[in-house]
Design a protein around this motif. Structure first.
Motif, PDB file in Angstrom:
ATOM      1  N   UNK A 110       0.814  -1.209   0.000  1.00 57.81           N
ATOM      2  CA  UNK A 110       0.000   0.000   0.000  1.00 57.81           C
ATOM      3  C   UNK A 110       0.848   1.260   0.000  1.00 57.81           C
ATOM      4  N   UNK A 111       2.143   1.114   0.264  1.00 56.47           N
ATOM      5  CA  UNK A 111       2.995   2.284   0.342  1.00 56.47           C
ATOM      6  C   UNK A 111       4.129   2.244  -0.669  1.00 56.47           C
ATOM      7  N   UNK A 112       4.164   1.218  -1.483  1.00 55.14           N
ATOM      8  CA  UNK A 112       5.298   1.062  -2.380  1.00 55.14           C
ATOM      9  C   UNK A 112       5.350   2.184  -3.397  1.00 55.14           C
ATOM     10  N   UNK A 113       6.557   2.569  -3.761  1.00 52.10           N
ATOM     11  CA  UNK A 113       6.736   3.576  -4.800  1.00 52.10           C
ATOM     12  C   UNK A 113       6.591   2.876  -6.137  1.00 52.10           C
ATOM     13  N   UNK A 114       5.553   3.201  -6.860  1.00 54.30           N
ATOM     14  CA  UNK A 114       5.278   2.532  -8.120  1.00 54.30           C
ATOM     15  C   UNK A 114       6.104   3.191  -9.217  1.00 54.30           C
ATOM     16  N   UNK A 115       7.104   2.479  -9.666  1.00 51.79           N
ATOM     17  CA  UNK A 115       8.021   3.041 -10.651  1.00 51.79           C
ATOM     18  C   UNK A 115       7.308   3.250 -11.979  1.00 51.79           C
ATOM     19  N   UNK A 116       7.358   4.465 -12.473  1.00 51.04           N
ATOM     20  CA  UNK A 116       6.662   4.788 -13.713  1.00 51.04           C
ATOM     21  C   UNK A 116       7.648   4.912 -14.867  1.00 51.04           C
ATOM     22  N   UNK A 117       7.425   4.126 -15.900  1.00 47.89           N
ATOM     23  CA  UNK A 117       8.224   4.231 -17.103  1.00 47.89           C
ATOM     24  C   UNK A 117       7.672   5.370 -17.949  1.00 47.89           C
ATOM     25  N   UNK A 118       8.252   5.605 -19.094  1.00 46.18           N
ATOM     26  CA  UNK A 118       7.725   6.615 -20.000  1.00 46.18           C
ATOM     27  C   UNK A 118       6.311   6.217 -20.387  1.00 46.18           C
ATOM     28  N   UNK A 119       5.382   7.182 -20.370  1.00 48.69           N
ATOM     29  CA  UNK A 119       3.987   6.869 -20.628  1.00 48.69           C
ATOM     30  C   UNK A 119       3.760   6.277 -22.007  1.00 48.69           C
ATOM     31  N   UNK A 120       2.738   5.436 -22.095  1.00 49.50           N
ATOM     32  CA  UNK A 120       2.394   4.809 -23.360  1.00 49.50           C
ATOM     33  C   UNK A 120       1.667   5.768 -24.283  1.00 49.50           C
ATOM     34  N   UNK A 121       1.289   5.307 -25.471  1.00 55.95           N
ATOM     35  CA  UNK A 121       0.605   6.164 -26.455  1.00 55.95           C
ATOM     36  C   UNK A 121      -0.746   6.643 -25.945  1.00 55.95           C
ATOM     37  N   UNK A 122      -1.153   7.840 -26.403  1.00 55.44           N
ATOM     38  CA  UNK A 122      -2.410   8.433 -25.946  1.00 55.44           C
ATOM     39  C   UNK A 122      -3.612   7.966 -26.764  1.00 55.44           C
ATOM     40  N   UNK A 123      -3.376   7.306 -27.888  1.00 53.64           N
ATOM     41  CA  UNK A 123      -4.405   6.664 -28.721  1.00 53.64           C
ATOM     42  C   UNK A 123      -5.253   7.635 -29.533  1.00 53.64           C
ATOM     43  N   UNK A 124      -5.480   8.845 -29.036  1.00 55.49           N
ATOM     44  CA  UNK A 124      -6.352   9.803 -29.723  1.00 55.49           C
ATOM     45  C   UNK A 124      -5.553  11.063 -30.072  1.00 55.49           C
ATOM     46  N   UNK A 125      -5.727  11.562 -31.294  1.00 56.83           N
ATOM     47  CA  UNK A 125      -4.907  12.668 -31.799  1.00 56.83           C
ATOM     48  C   UNK A 125      -5.043  13.947 -30.984  1.00 56.83           C
ATOM     49  N   UNK A 126      -6.254  14.295 -30.608  1.00 56.91           N
ATOM     50  CA  UNK A 126      -6.479  15.596 -29.972  1.00 56.91           C
ATOM     51  C   UNK A 126      -6.116  15.629 -28.485  1.00 56.91           C
ATOM     52  N   UNK A 127      -5.956  14.468 -27.884  1.00 50.86           N
ATOM     53  CA  UNK A 127      -5.663  14.423 -26.439  1.00 50.86           C
ATOM     54  C   UNK A 127      -4.237  14.905 -26.196  1.00 50.86           C
ATOM     55  N   UNK A 128      -4.075  15.815 -25.222  1.00 51.17           N
ATOM     56  CA  UNK A 128      -2.759  16.380 -24.915  1.00 51.17           C
ATOM     57  C   UNK A 128      -2.312  15.979 -23.510  1.00 51.17           C
TER      58      UNK A 128
END
Length: 662
Positions: A387-405
């Motif tokens: 419940x307290x672990x630091x969740x290591x985040x990699x580079x985010x995946x694709x956003x799938x939709x063109x207009x989403x920023x």
């Protein structure tokens, strides 16, 4: 005296002990009942008198039981295994215990709820704050009490030191205070508190075990009452007492109002101490504590490296602490006896994982790993509390939709597994969904019928996907608007699943179209939140710096998202905080098409600032990776969508009887 005569007297003593009642103290339950009666009569002075007396009576009875049982146990020891001597000791000890006070004791913290209300009516706000804080520690899910505490904090004359837990357990109080000092780098001072916590722990263990020496009963073993063999009766009763004493490990590690104990609680003391002593330059003590920790977790890799380092620096070996050795030796002996006794009872005994090695220190501090001329450091443990672990985040995946920023990631939001998007939906879609909300949402929907579940200063209204589809099918709202709600929530799910690069399907756990509206005339001098600081899958405990993954929390939720429909209101900012529920780490101002997403655990405490003018609307989404906890209404909505798709009904004019049901 013949053996049979001794048995008769022994059983007579037991009967007398059960019938004995308190002669010098008023019963706790009677005082409590009188206090409740006075409360409903509005006699608040009497409420205070009765409730305080009830609490005092409870404490005195408990302490008297402990003192008597320990005294009688010490005076009449089992020094022989001869049958006649055993019954001599039993008879003398039974006679000794007849001097003890045995009374009926009720729930301990309920009186504080009445006390805080009574003290408030009497204008004694400092005492009201103390009573409220004490009650809230054991009932953290009590929303109204949490709101009362926030109000007390803003009252003149109420100081921070008034918020004390009157029922705090000394061993836990010292331990968690030590953790706070440790986290601040005050190692010398933390050592004093950790040592105090250990002393208090072993003292509390003695008391806990003494309290087990009373009437016992396994609910599953009612047939025990019908066993007439003396030795079976003694064996069964002793097994139950032993079970109670063995479970003191769990009891002492469990904070008030919690179901689960703090993981690895007792060994953690020695873990913290070994590093604190090292930081203070006291390697002899550090080695002693490292060796003691390894009694609980033999061969644990990182602590073994510490031990070897300390030995190398000192040039000699050390010894673990005697009290821990004796404690563990007794614990193992009890387990052997419990397995035999439980077999006789017909109840299989399975020991809990009292000292799970996954419960490591929750900090970034590191420990010595060698003496090659450089001070290299490695983490204390590769495992941490989930419940307290630091969740290591990699580079985010694709956003799938063109207009989403992508607007902000975890780094810029000062946390882990956090993300902020803009333009997830258009202005027209926001307008259509907000109009839909005005038609289909109902006050208290999704909040167990409570119109103002989190604050009395705002009204909450909501609706589910299935409800909006039903309204669309009945012709109460445009069917395409209901479909838009369905499609937008699916779009949000896909974005979250893709960005966090999840290896399995993210399922809907709950989907809610919700608006909160500031109630006019109630916004002056507000100091509360629209939604108090919390985590989505665990019970946030700011004082312990923990988040307890247990009911009533929705423990199966893994990710959360909020898609905002408007920004034309005052206040209502979404905020992330530290585990203390006070330190704000990021703030998000809602606007049309903006979506915040995050993992649902204790790594992301969050809340909403007060909405002081206007109405704030959003699509709230909670997701799970466990298909067993998929949202039932969502599955039903999927079936409705499939049926309507097959009939090509979206672009047709519908002429449906409004009374028809899906």
């Amino acid at each position: 005296m013949e053996l049979n005569s001794k048995i008769y007297v022994f059983l007579t003593c037991i009967l007398q002990a059960f019938l004995l009642s308190s002669a010098s103290l008023e019963p706790f339950d009677l005082l409590y009942d009188n206090g409740v009666e006075a409360f409903y009569k509005g006699d608040y002075d009497s409420v205070v008198r009765y409730m305080e007396s009830a609490l005092k009576s409870f404490s005195e009875v408990r302490q008297t039981r402990i003192r008597c049982r320990l005294k009688c146990s010490d005076q009449h020891r089992f020094d022989s295994f001869l049958t006649d001597k055993i019954f001599d000791v039993i008879l003398y000890r039974g006679h000794c215990l007849n001097q003890c006070i045995e009374g009926k004791i009720g729930a301990q913290r309920i009186p504080y709820n009445y006390l805080q209300l009574a003290y408030r009516k009497l204008g004694q706000l400092d005492k009201a704050a103390s009573a409220a804080h004490t009650y809230f520690q054991a009932n953290p899910e009590h929303v109204e009490m949490g709101e009362d505490l926030e109000q007390y904090k803003a009252q003149k004359g109420v100081k921070e030191e008034d918020f004390i837990d009157r029922e705090s357990r000394p061993h836990q109080k010292a331990f968690f205070a030590g953790v706070k000092l440790y986290d601040k780098g005050n190692y010398e001072e933390s050592v004093t508190l950790f040592e105090e916590a250990l002393t208090e722990y072993y003292h509390a263990d003695v008391e806990c075990r003494a309290l087990c020496e009373g009437p016992q009963h396994f609910e599953e073993q009612k047939h025990v009452l019908y066993k007439y063999n003396l030795y079976e009766l003694i064996s069964d009763h002793y097994t139950q007492v032993l079970h109670c004493q063995h479970e003191c490990v769990r009891d002492l590690a469990t904070r008030p109002g919690r179901l689960s104990p703090v993981e690895n609680y007792l060994p953690l003391h020695y873990d913290y101490l070994q590093f604190a002593y090292f930081q203070a330059g006291r390697n002899e003590k550090a080695l002693e504590c490292a060796l003691t920790y390894l009694l609980f977790h033999e061969g644990e890799e990182f602590m073994t490296e510490n031990m070897e380092y300390y030995r190398e620096v000192l040039g000699h070996d050390g010894q673990p602490r005697k009290e821990a050795e004796q404690y563990l030796r007794r614990h193992k002996q009890e387990l052997d006896l419990l397995l035999i006794g439980s077999s006789n009872l017909g109840v299989p005994y399975i020991e809990g994982h009292y000292w799970s090695s996954s419960g490591g220190r929750e900090d970034a501090n590191r420990i010595p790993s060698g003496t090659d001329g450089w001070m290299d450091y490695v983490p204390i443990s590769a495992k941490r509390n989930v419940t307290m672990s630091v969740l290591h985040e990699l580079i985010g995946g694709p956003l799938l939709y063109e207009n989403v920023r992508l607007v902000q990631n975890s780094d810029t939001l000062n946390g882990n597994q956090r993300v902020l998007f803009d333009d997830v939906i258009t202005e027209d879609e926001c307008s259509e969904l907000k109009h839909l909300a005005h038609t289909v949402t109902a006050a208290g929907d999704g909040y167990k019928g409570k119109m103002s579940p989190h604050t009395p200063n705002e009204k909450f209204e909501g609706a589910t996907v299935l409800k909006t589809l039903k309204y669309g099918y009945e012709g109460r709202v445009p069917l395409k608007s209901a479909r838009l709600f369905y499609d937008v929530s699916e779009k949000a799910r896909r974005i979250i699943e893709s960005y966090f690069m999840l290896n399995s399907t993210l399922h809907f756990s709950y989907t809610h179209l919700v608006c909160r509206t500031a109630i006019s005339g109630q916004q002056d001098h507000r100091n509360d939140l629209s939604h108090p600081i919390h985590a989505d899958n665990c019970l946030l405990d700011p004082e312990a710096n923990e988040c307890w993954k247990e009911p009533p929390a929705y423990t199966y939720r893994d990710y959360s998202a909020l898609l905002y429909l408007n920004g034309d209101f005052d206040g209502g900012e979404f905020i992330f905080t530290e585990m203390d529920a006070k330190t704000v780490t990021a703030s998000v101002k809602p606007r049309c098409g903006r979506m915040v997403g995050f993992s649902s655990g204790g790594e992301n405490p969050h809340g909403v600032r007060a909405v002081t003018r206007g109405q704030r609307c959003a699509v709230a989404l909670w997701f799970t990776l466990d298909p067993l906890y998929r949202e039932l209404e969502r599955l039903q909505a999927d079936e409705v969508i499939q049926a309507l798709d097959s009939q090509h009904m979206w672009d047709q004019g519908l002429h449906i009887n409004p009374k028809d049901e899906l």
